[in-house]
Motif scaffolding. Structure first.
Motif: not given
Length: 398
Positions: A285-290, A296-300, A341-345, A354-355
């Protein structure tokens, strides 16, 4: 080669296949291997609570998590948010009382090999990292946690784990990453000055840890590279969690790219990244969507665009239906909902990807998917097991 899979969406159809093989079947050398990640939310609010829950077979959430795993049936699995308990005690209890016991008609599953190790959550730094005016508590730990080991990690495997060659990077300092994206205090003219020099002398990069877990597949080794970077939220304009999330993700991108990982050192002092030509699977789980969310925009993209990484884009029909039904932020997302992959608010940030399970070049992707049962179907009851969904990729190891 096993034929069982979780939900395998093909745009308009989702198929659930259940294994007919015995739970104790031993993988054959040279067979395809399914790698998976699942943030199972098996964290608890007090030290010892997870072990207590898993020591009996009647914890409702643990039974749902076990059923998801039994119906997906991966060969090698990372479980995120599994509180660390020394001696594999919680891992043993989970296997004995849940995974090796059939849940709601699903077949038991046996993982002879397990690996877990200490993580940075709850480990005090001695500094006021969040500038609250006092020192202590989760926000001032190396990784957020109300006790040491909360939100830990667990690797389960049907294939042998070469424990003597595992590399852990729990103690790697953030400032030792060249060009680290250290957070900046916007109220001062200096740059990258949110943390004092004294704090940076001790502050670790990994909010949990980074592990290189070698898995033996016949005569071959596949490095299972696992982590769980901090969420890029719960901070202020300095974006201390967002910048850390970015660099925690960058760590693996550098580690697997020849010429970029020379600065890296592990917890034994050994330096360098992964050797060229080694096969690997990055998971967690990298907690970042592309495309969407608060990272941060470039993280994933650092991982997805790394030259040795393959992104097979595991998808699920359930994610599409969930995004349509829940609306809110999902309607404005740039990324395809089938990859969530994640069901957030629903209002913010909405559902996100994020996974990740990312095989290296040199491994041959065969099949992939996400276990997100379509809302309204029988297995949709398992969507409550966690706010994340299991993601899997099956590869052949030449």
């Amino acid at each position: 080669m096993r034929t069982s899979r979780g939900w395998l969406p093909v745009l308009a159809v989702a198929v659930l296949a259940v294994s007919a093989a015995p739970a104790s079947a031993t993988p054959k050398p040279g067979a395809s291997v399914e790698f998976a990640t699942f943030n199972a939310s098996l964290n608890r609010g007090a030290e010892g609570a997870l072990l207590a829950d898993l020591s009996t077979p009647d914890n409702a959430q643990a039974r749902e998590v076990a059923e998801v795993i039994q119906r997906s049936r991966p060969d090698v699995l990372l479980v995120n948010e599994f509180d660390y308990v020394p001696g594999n005690a919680a891992a043993d209890a989970f296997r004995d009382n849940y995974l090796e016991v059939g849940q709601n008609g699903a077949r038991p599953i046996d993982y002879p090999y397990a690996y877990t190790a200490p993580v940075n959550t709850g480990v005090p730094t001695g500094f006021d990292l969040d500038r609250s005016g006092s020192v202590g508590g989760g926000n001032d730990a190396h990784g957020f946690g109300v006790f040491e080991g909360q939100y830990g990690m667990l690797v389960l495997s049907k294939y042998p784990i070469d424990t003597a060659k595992v590399r852990t990077f729990q103690h790697f300092r953030w400032q030792d990453m060249p060009g680290a994206l250290l957070p900046d205090d916007p109220a001062t003219p200096e740059s990258a000055d949110w943390y004092s020099p004294e704090a940076l002398e001790v502050l670790r990069l990994s909010s949990k840890s980074h592990w290189d877990v070698p898995v033996r597949v016949g005569t071959r080794t596949v490095h299972f590279l696992v982590a769980h970077p901090t969420p890029p939220t719960f901070d202020g304009p300095e974006d201390r969690n967002g910048t850390r999330n970015h660099d925690e993700i960058r760590f693996w991108a550098d580690y697997v790219t020849p010429g970029k990982g020379a600065y890296i050192y592990d917890d034994t002092g050994r330096r360098g990244g992964l050797r060229a030509g080694e096969r690997f699977v990055i998971a967690g789980d990298y907690n970042a969507d592309p495309f969407d969310g608060d990272s941060v925009a470039s993280a994933a993209r650092q991982l997805l665009d790394a030259p040795r990484v393959q992104d097979t884009k595991p998808a699920s029909l359930g994610a599409v239906v969930a995004a349509e039904q829940q609306g809110g932020a999902n309607a404005e997302h740039k990324g395809g909902p089938w990859l969530d992959t994640a069901d957030f608010n629903d209002e913010t940030p909405g559902n996100l990807r994020v996974d990740y399970v990312l095989p290296s070049r040199g491994l041959l992707p065969l099949r992939d998917g996400g276990f997100w049962p379509v809302p309204g179907t029988d297995l949709a009851r398992l969507n409550d097991a966690s706010d994340h969904h299991l993601v899997h990729v099956e590869v052949a190891v030449p």
